[in-house]
Design an enzyme around this catalytic site. Structure first.
Site, PDB file in Angstrom:
ATOM      1  N   LYS A  13      25.521  28.525  38.430  1.00 46.41           N
ATOM      2  CA  LYS A  13      27.301  28.382  38.981  1.00 46.41           C
ATOM      3  C   LYS A  13      28.049  30.051  39.405  1.00 46.41           C
ATOM      4  O   LYS A  13      27.763  29.951  39.735  1.00 46.41           O
ATOM      5  CB  LYS A  13      28.205  27.521  37.287  1.00 46.41           C
ATOM      6  CG  LYS A  13      27.759  26.913  36.666  1.00 46.41           C
ATOM      7  CD  LYS A  13      28.290  26.265  36.190  1.00 46.41           C
ATOM      8  CE  LYS A  13      28.015  26.082  35.018  1.00 46.41           C
ATOM      9  NZ  LYS A  13      26.470  26.429  34.253  1.00 46.41           N
ATOM     10  N   ARG A  88      35.077  21.942  30.746  1.00 48.37           N
ATOM     11  CA  ARG A  88      34.577  20.980  30.605  1.00 48.37           C
ATOM     12  C   ARG A  88      33.526  20.331  29.329  1.00 48.37           C
ATOM     13  O   ARG A  88      33.100  20.258  28.955  1.00 48.37           O
ATOM     14  CB  ARG A  88      33.826  22.640  29.520  1.00 48.37           C
ATOM     15  CG  ARG A  88      31.978  23.292  30.080  1.00 48.37           C
ATOM     16  CD  ARG A  88      32.912  24.843  29.322  1.00 48.37           C
ATOM     17  NE  ARG A  88      30.754  25.371  28.996  1.00 48.37           N
ATOM     18  CZ  ARG A  88      30.848  25.842  29.600  1.00 48.37           C
ATOM     19  NH1 ARG A  88      31.561  26.584  30.752  1.00 48.37           N
ATOM     20  NH2 ARG A  88      29.674  26.925  30.241  1.00 48.37           N
ATOM     21  N   ARG A 127      17.965  36.209  32.270  1.00 53.58           N
ATOM     22  CA  ARG A 127      18.957  35.770  33.115  1.00 53.58           C
ATOM     23  C   ARG A 127      19.389  37.176  32.617  1.00 53.58           C
ATOM     24  O   ARG A 127      19.501  38.000  31.374  1.00 53.58           O
ATOM     25  CB  ARG A 127      19.773  35.399  32.281  1.00 53.58           C
ATOM     26  CG  ARG A 127      21.510  36.041  33.023  1.00 53.58           C
ATOM     27  CD  ARG A 127      22.705  35.202  33.317  1.00 53.58           C
ATOM     28  NE  ARG A 127      23.170  33.916  31.668  1.00 53.58           N
ATOM     29  CZ  ARG A 127      23.707  32.484  32.067  1.00 53.58           C
ATOM     30  NH1 ARG A 127      23.830  32.519  33.051  1.00 53.58           N
ATOM     31  NH2 ARG A 127      24.287  32.350  30.742  1.00 53.58           N
ATOM     32  N   ARG A 160      22.730  38.516  27.391  1.00 51.98           N
ATOM     33  CA  ARG A 160      23.757  37.868  26.528  1.00 51.98           C
ATOM     34  C   ARG A 160      23.325  37.567  25.350  1.00 51.98           C
ATOM     35  O   ARG A 160      22.157  36.970  25.841  1.00 51.98           O
ATOM     36  CB  ARG A 160      24.368  36.640  27.190  1.00 51.98           C
ATOM     37  CG  ARG A 160      25.622  37.162  28.316  1.00 51.98           C
ATOM     38  CD  ARG A 160      25.718  35.603  28.764  1.00 51.98           C
ATOM     39  NE  ARG A 160      25.640  34.736  28.575  1.00 51.98           N
ATOM     40  CZ  ARG A 160      26.697  33.514  29.787  1.00 51.98           C
ATOM     41  NH1 ARG A 160      26.582  34.169  30.856  1.00 51.98           N
ATOM     42  NH2 ARG A 160      26.498  32.557  28.480  1.00 51.98           N
ATOM     43  N   ARG A 171      22.861  24.904  23.830  1.00 56.03           N
ATOM     44  CA  ARG A 171      24.268  25.078  24.564  1.00 56.03           C
ATOM     45  C   ARG A 171      24.047  23.641  25.702  1.00 56.03           C
ATOM     46  O   ARG A 171      24.557  23.093  26.189  1.00 56.03           O
ATOM     47  CB  ARG A 171      24.450  26.324  25.991  1.00 56.03           C
ATOM     48  CG  ARG A 171      24.710  27.087  24.379  1.00 56.03           C
ATOM     49  CD  ARG A 171      24.403  28.439  24.668  1.00 56.03           C
ATOM     50  NE  ARG A 171      25.492  28.833  26.350  1.00 56.03           N
ATOM     51  CZ  ARG A 171      24.554  29.315  27.327  1.00 56.03           C
ATOM     52  NH1 ARG A 171      24.054  30.632  27.274  1.00 56.03           N
ATOM     53  NH2 ARG A 171      25.476  30.039  28.714  1.00 56.03           N
TER      54      ARG A 171
HETATM   55  P1  ADP Z   1      27.407  29.571  31.658  1.00 54.30           P
HETATM   56  O1  ADP Z   1      27.560  29.951  32.490  1.00 54.30           O
HETATM   57  O2  ADP Z   1      25.796  29.947  31.162  1.00 54.30           O
HETATM   58  O3  ADP Z   1      27.571  28.227  31.134  1.00 54.30           O
HETATM   59  P2  ADP Z   1      29.990  30.421  30.529  1.00 54.30           P
HETATM   60  O4  ADP Z   1      29.521  32.137  30.761  1.00 54.30           O
HETATM   61  O5  ADP Z   1      30.659  29.623  31.840  1.00 54.30           O
HETATM   62  O6  ADP Z   1      28.149  29.992  29.930  1.00 54.30           O
HETATM   63  O7  ADP Z   1      30.271  30.300  28.485  1.00 54.30           O
HETATM   64  C1  ADP Z   1      29.375  30.692  27.392  1.00 54.30           C
HETATM   65  C2  ADP Z   1      30.182  30.309  26.702  1.00 54.30           C
HETATM   66  O8  ADP Z   1      31.304  30.385  27.088  1.00 54.30           O
HETATM   67  C3  ADP Z   1      30.214  28.997  26.240  1.00 54.30           C
HETATM   68  O9  ADP Z   1      29.042  28.727  25.334  1.00 54.30           O
HETATM   69  C4  ADP Z   1      30.991  28.513  25.814  1.00 54.30           C
HETATM   70  O10 ADP Z   1      31.177  29.247  24.097  1.00 54.30           O
HETATM   71  C5  ADP Z   1      32.188  29.234  26.236  1.00 54.30           C
HETATM   72  N1  ADP Z   1      33.424  28.964  27.303  1.00 54.30           N
HETATM   73  C6  ADP Z   1      33.488  29.378  28.549  1.00 54.30           C
HETATM   74  N2  ADP Z   1      33.960  28.462  28.979  1.00 54.30           N
HETATM   75  C7  ADP Z   1      34.479  27.120  28.377  1.00 54.30           C
HETATM   76  C8  ADP Z   1      35.510  26.020  28.461  1.00 54.30           C
HETATM   77  N3  ADP Z   1      36.433  25.564  29.632  1.00 54.30           N
HETATM   78  N4  ADP Z   1      35.752  25.494  27.026  1.00 54.30           N
HETATM   79  C9  ADP Z   1      34.879  26.004  26.108  1.00 54.30           C
HETATM   80  N5  ADP Z   1      34.482  27.325  25.699  1.00 54.30           N
HETATM   81  C10 ADP Z   1      33.902  27.792  26.688  1.00 54.30           C
HETATM   82  P1  ADP Z   2      25.211  30.174  35.622  1.00 56.33           P
HETATM   83  O1  ADP Z   2      26.445  30.428  36.064  1.00 56.33           O
HETATM   84  O2  ADP Z   2      25.046  28.460  35.615  1.00 56.33           O
HETATM   85  O3  ADP Z   2      24.702  29.455  33.911  1.00 56.33           O
HETATM   86  P2  ADP Z   2      23.756  31.819  36.485  1.00 56.33           P
HETATM   87  O4  ADP Z   2      24.447  31.643  38.389  1.00 56.33           O
HETATM   88  O5  ADP Z   2      24.313  32.726  35.372  1.00 56.33           O
HETATM   89  O6  ADP Z   2      24.244  30.078  36.250  1.00 56.33           O
HETATM   90  O7  ADP Z   2      22.258  31.159  36.611  1.00 56.33           O
HETATM   91  C1  ADP Z   2      20.818  31.763  35.753  1.00 56.33           C
HETATM   92  C2  ADP Z   2      20.378  32.517  36.103  1.00 56.33           C
HETATM   93  O8  ADP Z   2      19.825  32.095  36.723  1.00 56.33           O
HETATM   94  C3  ADP Z   2      20.453  34.375  36.776  1.00 56.33           C
HETATM   95  O9  ADP Z   2      19.449  34.708  35.854  1.00 56.33           O
HETATM   96  C4  ADP Z   2      20.678  33.693  38.041  1.00 56.33           C
HETATM   97  O10 ADP Z   2      20.271  35.517  38.349  1.00 56.33           O
HETATM   98  C5  ADP Z   2      18.729  32.601  38.197  1.00 56.33           C
HETATM   99  N1  ADP Z   2      19.416  32.429  39.308  1.00 56.33           N
HETATM  100  C6  ADP Z   2      20.843  31.443  39.459  1.00 56.33           C
HETATM  101  N2  ADP Z   2      20.261  30.559  40.939  1.00 56.33           N
HETATM  102  C7  ADP Z   2      19.356  31.109  40.744  1.00 56.33           C
HETATM  103  C8  ADP Z   2      18.218  30.031  42.033  1.00 56.33           C
HETATM  104  N3  ADP Z   2      18.834  29.734  42.534  1.00 56.33           N
HETATM  105  N4  ADP Z   2      16.753  30.067  41.993  1.00 56.33           N
HETATM  106  C9  ADP Z   2      16.225  31.205  40.963  1.00 56.33           C
HETATM  107  N5  ADP Z   2      16.740  31.215  39.987  1.00 56.33           N
HETATM  108  C10 ADP Z   2      18.262  31.249  40.175  1.00 56.33           C
END
Ligand code: ADP
Ligand code: ADP
Ligand code: ZN
Length: 216
Positions: A13, A88, A127, A160, A171
């Site tokens: 994302k 979420r 990541r 992270r 998660r």
């Molecule tokens: P990822 O992109 O890996 O899914 P995020 O950076 O979006 O992770 O979120 C990291 C953490 O921040 C989540 O595990 C949660 O604890 C918190 N968080 C982010 N967005 C929300 C939301 N909309 N509602 C509740 N918690 C959130």
């Molecule tokens: P999210 O925000 O959904 O948690 P990220 O964009 O941070 O996800 O991506 C999670 C990890 O996977 C990062 O290390 C990113 O560089 C890698 N990644 C993202 N898209 C792809 C893809 N299409 N193929 C392989 N690795 C990816």
């Protein structure tokens, strides 16, 4: 154009959000990035959010919803916005709809990036994120040009705390229980579009651009 991104942690994302935001000139709003900024600045919100984030749980809706509503009232959201990581929960989605409705607006696209669980752990443990701009990299799949340095802003890349294996599993559980219901929610509103997130970053982006079209 108002867009939300759905998909499990590690779906890509954040990576796609940066590309979409640049191409369509709309702000990328990541609740995760907002919380992490508050944590690094040790604000009262950051102190509260950290407790939940470190465990892989969601920050309570009461702390999250008003934050997003405030952000959406900024001038730069007038042309549209891209929400990454919000909503979420069903409660967050309902609050967002109510807020948009009162502004004669709605979600145009809920993009679901689908990635099966067996891909997720590798993605998360490899990541690395930029401390300054939130840019997301991967040691194997998307390495920075220079080791540990952000291509975009030169910031330092870190791992992270919540990307370690036990927290990732929690998660994923949280995603299935609390966020997956939003797939049906947006499907019923005819806003859901699915994208295959196992393709390369470039191909996922192409699919998304085909869905969004060329208009801004
Ligand atoms: P990822 O992109 O890996 O899914 P995020 O950076 O979006 O992770 O979120 C990291 C953490 O921040 C989540 O595990 C949660 O604890 C918190 N968080 C982010 N967005 C929300 C939301 N909309 N509602 C509740 N918690 C959130
Ligand atoms: P999210 O925000 O959904 O948690 P990220 O964009 O941070 O996800 O991506 C999670 C990890 O996977 C990062 O290390 C990113 O560089 C890698 N990644 C993202 N898209 C792809 C893809 N299409 N193929 C392989 N690795 C990816
Ligand atoms: Zn950066």
């Amino acid at each position: 154009m108002n867009i939300i991104l759905l998909g499990p942690p590690g779906a890509g994302k954040g990576t796609q959000a940066k590309l979409i935001s640049e191409k369509y000139s709309i702000p990328h709003i990541s609740t995760g990035d907002i919380f992490r900024k508050n944590i690094s600045e040790k604000t009262p919100l950051g102190v509260k959010a950290k407790e939940y984030m470190d465990k892989g749980q969601l920050v309570p809706d009461e702390l999250t919803i008003d934050l997003v509503k405030d952000r959406l009232q900024s001038d730069d959201c007038k042309k549209g916005f891209l929400l990454d990581g919000f909503p979420r929960t069903v409660k967050q989605a309902e609050a967002l709809d109510e807020f948009l409705k009162s502004n004669n607006s709605q979600i145009d696209f809920a993009l679901l990036i689908e990635v099966p669980n067996e891909f997720i752990l590798d993605r998360m443990t490899g990541r690395r994120v930029c401390q300054s701009c939130g840019g997301s990299y991967h040691i194997k799949f998307n390495p920075p040009k220079e080791e540990s340095k952000c291509d975009i802003c030169g910031g330092i890349l870190i791992q992270r705390k919540d990307d370690k294996e036990e927290t990732v599993k929690e998660r994923l559980n949280v995603y299935e229980k609390q966020t997956q219901p939003l797939v049906d929610y947006y499907n019923e509103k005819n806003a859901l579009c699915k994208v295959n997130g196992t393709e390369t970053i470039d191909n996922v982006f192409k699919d998304i651009c085909n869905i969004l079209g060329s208009d801004k």
